[in-house]
Structure formats: structure tokens, C-alpha cells
Design an enzyme around this catalytic site. Structure first.
Site, PDB file in Angstrom:
ATOM      1  N   ASP A 318      -3.241  50.066  29.383  1.00  0.00           N
ATOM      2  CA  ASP A 318      -2.484  49.582  30.465  1.00  0.00           C
ATOM      3  C   ASP A 318      -1.126  48.677  29.796  1.00  0.00           C
ATOM      4  O   ASP A 318      -1.286  48.610  28.475  1.00  0.00           O
ATOM      5  CB  ASP A 318      -2.991  48.524  31.052  1.00  0.00           C
ATOM      6  N   GLU A 321       4.174  50.440  28.059  1.00  0.00           N
ATOM      7  CA  GLU A 321       5.408  51.026  28.124  1.00  0.00           C
ATOM      8  C   GLU A 321       6.359  51.063  26.856  1.00  0.00           C
ATOM      9  O   GLU A 321       7.136  51.828  26.450  1.00  0.00           O
ATOM     10  CB  GLU A 321       6.103  50.552  29.457  1.00  0.00           C
ATOM     11  N   ASP A 414       1.082  50.769  39.943  1.00  0.00           N
ATOM     12  CA  ASP A 414       0.833  49.661  40.624  1.00  0.00           C
ATOM     13  C   ASP A 414       1.514  50.279  42.176  1.00  0.00           C
ATOM     14  O   ASP A 414       2.791  49.531  42.441  1.00  0.00           O
ATOM     15  CB  ASP A 414       1.483  48.477  40.398  1.00  0.00           C
TER      16      ASP A 414
HETATM   17  O1  MIG Z   1      -0.410  44.019  36.974  1.00  0.00           O
HETATM   18  O2  MIG Z   1      -4.699  44.538  34.340  1.00  0.00           O
HETATM   19  O3  MIG Z   1      -1.185  48.933  36.662  1.00  0.00           O
HETATM   20  O4  MIG Z   1      -3.970  48.694  37.266  1.00  0.00           O
HETATM   21  O5  MIG Z   1      -5.211  46.134  37.379  1.00  0.00           O
HETATM   22  C1  MIG Z   1      -1.101  43.351  36.057  1.00  0.00           C
HETATM   23  C2  MIG Z   1      -4.325  44.317  35.468  1.00  0.00           C
HETATM   24  C3  MIG Z   1      -1.570  44.442  34.828  1.00  0.00           C
HETATM   25  C4  MIG Z   1      -1.336  46.573  35.837  1.00  0.00           C
HETATM   26  C5  MIG Z   1      -2.115  47.977  36.049  1.00  0.00           C
HETATM   27  C6  MIG Z   1      -3.278  47.620  37.166  1.00  0.00           C
HETATM   28  C7  MIG Z   1      -4.235  46.596  36.371  1.00  0.00           C
HETATM   29  C8  MIG Z   1      -3.271  45.290  36.230  1.00  0.00           C
HETATM   30  N1  MIG Z   1      -2.324  45.476  35.248  1.00  0.00           N
END
Ligand code: MIG
Length: 682
Positions: A318, A321, A414
Site C-alpha cells: 500500500d 505511489e 479508496d
Molecule cells: O487510507 O492501510 O488504500 O485499502 O485500508 C489509509 C489503511 C491507508 C489505504 C488503502 C486502504 C487501506 C488503508 N490505506
């Protein structure tokens, strides 16, 4: 300006000046006698950037460019390639998380592909600034790009993955129903939840653990109270046949008592002054592995391998980017108390411009290669699975660049559970698919919790999300901390049954999905495909992006609102309604809740047997299955549960012996339940 063109089997590599390639894909060709004008392309030097131009015909269509929140045909918009943490994104917002600088143009039924191998902030202008032109702005002095011949879209994609790499082959369980939320804990509650689902007949193949399983958000650690005995937890899930996938961010907590941090010193991203770049993420002050360096990837793959060795089955990448919150923290600190709202802070979640990377021993400013960061992170993570001796690899990545298909699934991030986004989610998935990224899906249920007014937390909406995702390669419910529970056991009974139907139907088609995964792995073909992919000469398909093909045999037209919809079934094929065998073609009204249609000439493996409509040929589990003029033959003996035929035979013979069958309307079912070599239908 120096221009060289190399070619090999319909692939042309154009080298302008001395390009910095973010990823060296290793393509080699022979010197080509073609020039840019043979492709109707021109390249010019415009001060500090290069401009690649091509005419845009009135009836020319443009597809691809990865995860773009617009219609399938990309005409009349300007797209920026810049990976961003685009949480709560809206329709038409650009850019999002994944950036794939690959597009396909279609003119007079002929497709051509273009891939710009640059991970900097490219701009693709598709007939927006200039009505009759496609303009690609490359903020560099040199560039490497590719032109792929078709003439079919499929061949263009085959050539693209010939350069950027064939998709990996995930394990079969990766296509089952998975559950996730931000965040499940403590460990006993998760086991309880799995039991609850299984008891209600909902098969779950995997559970995702989000960031709260960690100790102070330190990567590769467990929260001591919430996961008081990880080994026991892992065993409990495994004994139930359920896999465990943990999130692993790219942010390493700055903490001198934390072994991972100290072991990585010298391998993190630096600033242009040569000091450690210390940013902010969940764990507070954080540093970020410089995945552009081989030694960093080596170190990371060892960490991953060790982490997997406890029995962890998959890794979820996650924030890659890559995102960093230090600038947003600064802005909020200085301006946070003012009575104004700052829109678009999203942009400031990128690494600051003074961060540098070391790529092939050269120091490169972050903005020149930003989009490739998740690619190298995924590569290193994949290597971790190999080091751990794992045959089954499962990686889910939020961000990506061309080539990410070799290592990971991606999902659309998201999203928001709103009526507006139902169609958008299909468009995003199809856009990625047609850009060479076959393993894609969405947060079923929509990620956002209760922070936006358009969020609809109704059971109806959740059902619709399950329905649109029925055949998406990645099939997982997920939700933010402040949203509803999306696991179907918590739905009112009417909706629970409906969702169960969707999940069960998916499992019934799982063998077909897996057969398509093998096809993706071998040839690069997407699993779910826009209609245009299969019917590129049919003018009616250009703008249809709320129906999708699953492989070449099945068309699915989910109902986005209400109970009925118009469905388009391309006229050049013949179709039957999956549910009742009715022949359909052209523009029709849907007649069932899950509008599924089968194309003539199809053999579809199902969990309970084989569906056959007309003459066709497939390779399934190394068995060649062929249907030709009333005879279905198997190259090796094949266990056949039952046979579903969209025809009305008089007699059926299995390996020479006549056998009884059932007819239901226009569908014939033959229960067999044994190894067979030949079925004859007369
Ligand atoms: O928004 O790890 O896209 O799936 O649950 C905060 C927490 C960071 C973004 C991800 C989302 C995940 C969340 N993360």
C-alpha cells in the site's frame, strides 16, 4: 536530435537522444529501415521537453493509459501520469494511483499501440488542446518509446507484454472470495469471523490484515496484544483452509531499537544533499527504501522471505505511489487553523522534489522516475517469495507502472460506495485490463466509510458492488475503519441470499477464470475485456463500458440500477442467455438478475462440469477439449461431472455408451461423474 529505430516482429523501439529508461526491459531488435513518418509520428524538442505528436482521426478511438477515471474511449481529455494517493477520488479525477503510459489507437478497424518508457510526469493529450492531434509531452531531453503493430487489439497487447513482461501466474485461491477491512483484530475475532462465514456457507479463501496488526506500525512486526500468538493464529486459519495476507507499507520507522530500520541504513532514499530523507507516515518519522537500487531490493527480499517463513501467504503493498505525509503535515501545521479548506492536498502526498534515487549507479531526481517506484518494490517483494521457496505468489499493489503485471494484482484503491461509482469502477477495471494489467479488482463495498455525502451504505448498494465484481479477477470486500461491515453474513437475509448467489456463481466459474489466468500468463491477454477487445470492427462497442467480456466466451452485463437494463450483444457473434438458453443478439432487454450470455463456439469449464455451446476448442489443465459437429473429445481422459449443452439432442453417447439426460427449456444437462474421452451428441 538523434533518432534510432529498432524492430523485431511487429515491435518498433524508438530511441530519441540519450534516454533515461526507468526500467530496462531488455528489448533488442535490429536496425529498422522505417522512419517516424511511417507511423504518422513526429518528435520535436521544445525547450526542456520533448513532444511526440500524431494525428487524431475523427473516427479514431483511443484506449488504455491504465487507471483513468473516465470512459473507455479516452478522447478529448488531457491525462497526467503521476502516481498519487488519490483517496476518495471522484469520477474524472486524474491522475490516480497506477500510471501505465501505454495506449492503443484504433482507426478503420486497425489497432496500433504506443508505450512511452518513462516514469516521469508525462502528459497525454488526446485531442483536447488540439482537436485533431494526440500530443505526448515528455519532460526529458531523451526518451525511449515503442510502437506496436496490430492489427488486432489483442496482438497489440501481446506485443506490449512481449516488451514489459508476461503476467505472473497466481495461485487459484487468489481468485476466490477474500475478506479485508481496516483493520481486523484481535486474532480470535478474526477466527470467529471466518467461522461465521463458513458456517453460513460462504467460502473465504483469504483474510487480509491491515496496518493495525503491526507493533507501532513497524513493518514485519506483530502487535503484541492484538496478535498475542501469531503462530497459533496462522495455524488456526490454515487449518480452516484460509490464507493470510498482510499489508506491508514502504515506510520504515526511524527507531534505533528497531532492527529493520538499522539493517537498512545506506539503502534508503536520500535528498539531493546526500542526507537521509526522513518523511512521515503511519509510524511517525519514517524512511523509505530506495527500491531503484539492486542492493535495496536484495535486502528487502530477505525481509519479505523471512516474514513469509512464519506461514504468511501474501503481501499487500500500500502507499507505494510512493506516498509521504511530511508536506501535508507541514501545510496543516502552518495553515490548519485557518477557516479555509485546502482542496487538492493530494498532490502534496508525493515525495518532495529534492529526493533522489540511485538507479544503475546514477543519482536521479525523484520526479524523473517516480512512477516506477512501486514496480521495483513489487519486483523485490516477488523475489522474497522466490527466496522463501514459495510456488504460490500473491502480491497486491495499489500503485504501479508498466510491467507491474509480472509481480502483482492491483486494485482501484479508496473508492466510494456511491451510485456514481458503480459504473466508474467497471471503467477503471477495464481500462487497466486493456493496458496489459490482467489481475485487477475493486474494494467490493467501496472503501470510504461515512465521510462523503454521496456514500450509500444500503444493502442494495453492497449487493450491486458484489454483482458488478462477479467476474473481476480480484474479488475482495474491504472497508475503511468508519464504514459498515461488508462481509455478507451481516446483511439482512434477503440480501444475504442474493450475495451468496453471486459468490457461489463465482466459485462455479472459477475453473474458467483460472483457465483465463493461464492464458494471461502465457499470452498476456486480459481476463476481463471491454467488448471492443473482441469486436473491434463493431462500431456499437466503442462506447460500451458497463458490460464486459470474460475471456472470449462470456459476456456479462451487470444491472447498475433497478431490475432491468439494455444489453448489447455484438451482432457478429451468436449468443445464448446463460440462464435459459434463449438465443439473443443485438440490442436486447435483460431477462435475468445476472445477465450472462454465452458466445457460440465456447467451451467453459465450471466447477461442476463443462458448458458447451457450438464448436470450439480449449486447453484446460493440459487437456485439449474440442467440440466439433456433435462430438466432444478430450486429448486425455478427463473427469467430467456434468455436461451443460445449449442444444436439444436426441441421443447422447459417453465413450460409446448411450446415457440419459435432462432437458430444461433449451438447456440439456447430462450427469456423468466419471473419466471420459469422448461424448457424442446426435
Ligand atoms: O487510507 O492501510 O488504500 O485499502 O485500508 C489509509 C489503511 C491507508 C489505504 C488503502 C486502504 C487501506 C488503508 N490505506
Amino acid at each position: 536530435m538523434k533518432i534510432e529505430i529498432e524492430e523485431r516482429a511487429g515491435i518498433y523501439k524508438v530511441i530519441v537522444n540519450d534516454p533515461l529508461t526507468p526500467v530496462d526491459f531488455g528489448f533488442k531488435g535490429v536496425k529498422s529501415s522505417k522512419s517516424l513518418s511511417d507511423f504518422s509520428l513526429s518528435v520535436s524538442e521544445e525547450g526542456d521537453y520533448l513532444l511526440i505528436e500524431k494525428p487524431l482521426g475523427l473516427r479514431e478511438h483511443v484506449f488504455g493509459l491504465g487507471e483513468k477515471a473516465v470512459e473507455l474511449d479516452r478522447r478529448r481529455k488531457r491525462y497526467v501520469m503521476w502516481n498519487l494517493d488519490a483517496g476518495a477520488y471522484q469520477k474524472f479525477q486524474d491522475p490516480l494511483y497506477v500510471n501505465i503510459p501505454f495506449m492503443i489507437t484504433l482507426l478503420d478497424g486497425k489497432a496500433t499501440g504506443y508505450f512511452i518508457n518513462s516514469a516521469s510526469k508525462l502528459i497525454f493529450d488526446i485531442g483536447f488542446e488540439d482537436y485533431a492531434k494526440i500530443k505526448i509531452k515528455v519532460p526529458e531531453n531523451g526518451v525511449e518509446f515503442y510502437v506496436f503493430e496490430g492489427p488486432s487489439i489483442e496482438e497489440v497487447i501481446e506485443r506490449d507484454v512481449e516488451v514489459t513482461g508476461k503476467p505472473f501466474l497466481p495461485p487459484e485461491w487468489a481468485f476466490g472470495y477474500m475478506i479485508s477491512r481496516y483493520s481486523y483484530y484481535p486474532q480470535d475475532k478474526i477466527v470467529e469471523l471466518v467461522d461465521l462465514l463458513q458456517k453460513e456457507g460462504i467460502k473465504v479463501t483469504s483474510v487480509f490484515l491491515d496496518i493495525d496488526y503491526m507493533d507501532s506500525f513497524k513493518l514485519f512486526t506483530w502487535h503484541k496484544d492484538r496478535f498475542y500468538d501469531p503462530k497459533k493464529f496462522i495455524n488456526e486459519l490454515h487449518s480452516r483452509g484460509v490464507k493470510i495476507i498482510t499489508i506491508v507499507d514502504h515506510s520504515v520507522r526511524v527507531d534505533q531499537n528497531y532492527e529493520v530500520f538499522s539493517s537498512g541504513l545506506g539503502k534508503y532514499c536520500e535528498t539531493d544533499k546526500g542526507d537521509l530523507f526522513v518523511g512521515k507516515l503511519w509510524a511517525g518519522n519514517c524512511v523509505y527504501p530506495d527500491f531503484f537500487r539492486e542492493e535495496t531490493r536484495e535486502w528487502w527480499s530477505n525481509l519479505v522471505s523471512e516474514w513469509l517463513s512464519q506461514g504468511i501467504d501474501g503481501i499487500w503493498l500500500d502507499m507505494n505511489e510512493p506516498t509521504d505525509f511530511s508536506r501535508i503535515h507541514c501545510i496543516n501545521e502552518v495553515l490548519g487553523n485557518l477557516p479555509v479548506n485546502f482542496k487538492n492536498l493530494t498532490e502534496y502526498s508525493a515525495f518532495p522534489d529534492n529526493v533522489v534515487h540511485k538507479l544503475r549507479d546514477k543519482i536521479i531526481p525523484h520526479p524523473k522516475v517516480r512512477n516506477a517506484y512501486p514496480y521495483y518494490e513489487a519486483e523485490a517483494t516477488f523475489k522474497g517469495f522466490e527466496k522463501a521457496g514459495r510456488k504460490d505468489v500473491f502480491i497486491l499493489s495499489r500503485s504501479g507502472y508498466s510491467g507491474i503485471q509480472k509481480y502483482a494484482f492491483v486494485w482501484t484503491g479508496d473508492s466510494t460506495s456511491s451510485w456514481d461509482q458503480l459504473k466508474l469502477q467497471i471503467q477503471l477495471v477495464l481500462g487497466l485490463s486493456i493496458s496489459g494489467i490482467p489481475y485487477v479488482g475493486i474494494d467490493i463495498g467501496g472503501f470510504q466509510g461515512r465521510n462523503l455525502k454521496e456514500i450509500d451504505n444500503s444493502p442494495e448498494m453492497l449487493l450491486k458492488q458484489f454483482q458488478i465484481s462477479l467476474f473481476f479477477p480480484f474479488f475482495r470486500t474491504h472497508k475503511a475503519t468508519d464504514g459498515i461491515d461488508t462481509e455478507p453474513v451481516f446483511l439482512p437475509s434477503f440480501y444475504k441470499e442474493k450475495v451468496k448467489e453471486v459468490i457461489n456463481l463465482r466459485y462455479r466459474f472459477l475453473p474458467y477464470l483460472y483457465m483465463l489466468a493461464v492464458e494471461a500468463h502465457e499470452k498476456g491477454h486480459p481476463i476481463v475485456r471491454p467488448l471492443i477487445y473482441e469486436f473491434q470492427r463493431d462500431e456499437d462497442t466503442y462506447r460500451i463500458d458497463d458490460e464486459y467480456m470474460v475471456g472470449k466466451s462470456l459476456l456479462y452485463a451487470p444491472i447498475l440500477q433497478g431490475e432491468k437494463r439494455k444489453v448489447y450483444l455484438p451482432r457478429e457473434a451468436q449468443w445464448v442467455d446463460f440462464w435459459d438458453g434463449e438465443e439473443v443478439r443485438g440490442w436486447v432487454d435483460s431477462r435475468h438478475e445476472l445477465p450472462i450470455y454465452i458466445r457460440r463456439g465456447s467451451i467453459i469449464p465450471l466447477s461442476d462440469g463443462l458448458l458447451v455451446y457450438g464448436d470450439g476448442r480449449v486447453v484446460y489443465n493440459d487437456v485439449v477439449i474440442q467440440s466439433e459437429s456433435g462430438k466432444i473429445t478430450f486429448s486425455k481422459s478427463f473427469y467430467l461431472g456434468s455436461l451443460l449443452l445449449y442444444s436439444l439432442p436426441r441421443k447422447i453417447f459417453v465413450d460409446g455408451k448411450e446415457i440419459g439426460y435432462k432437458i430444461n427449456g433449451k438447456i440439456t444437462t447430462v450427469d456423468i461423474g466419471s473419466e471420459v474421452k469422448e461424448v457424442k451428441v446426435v
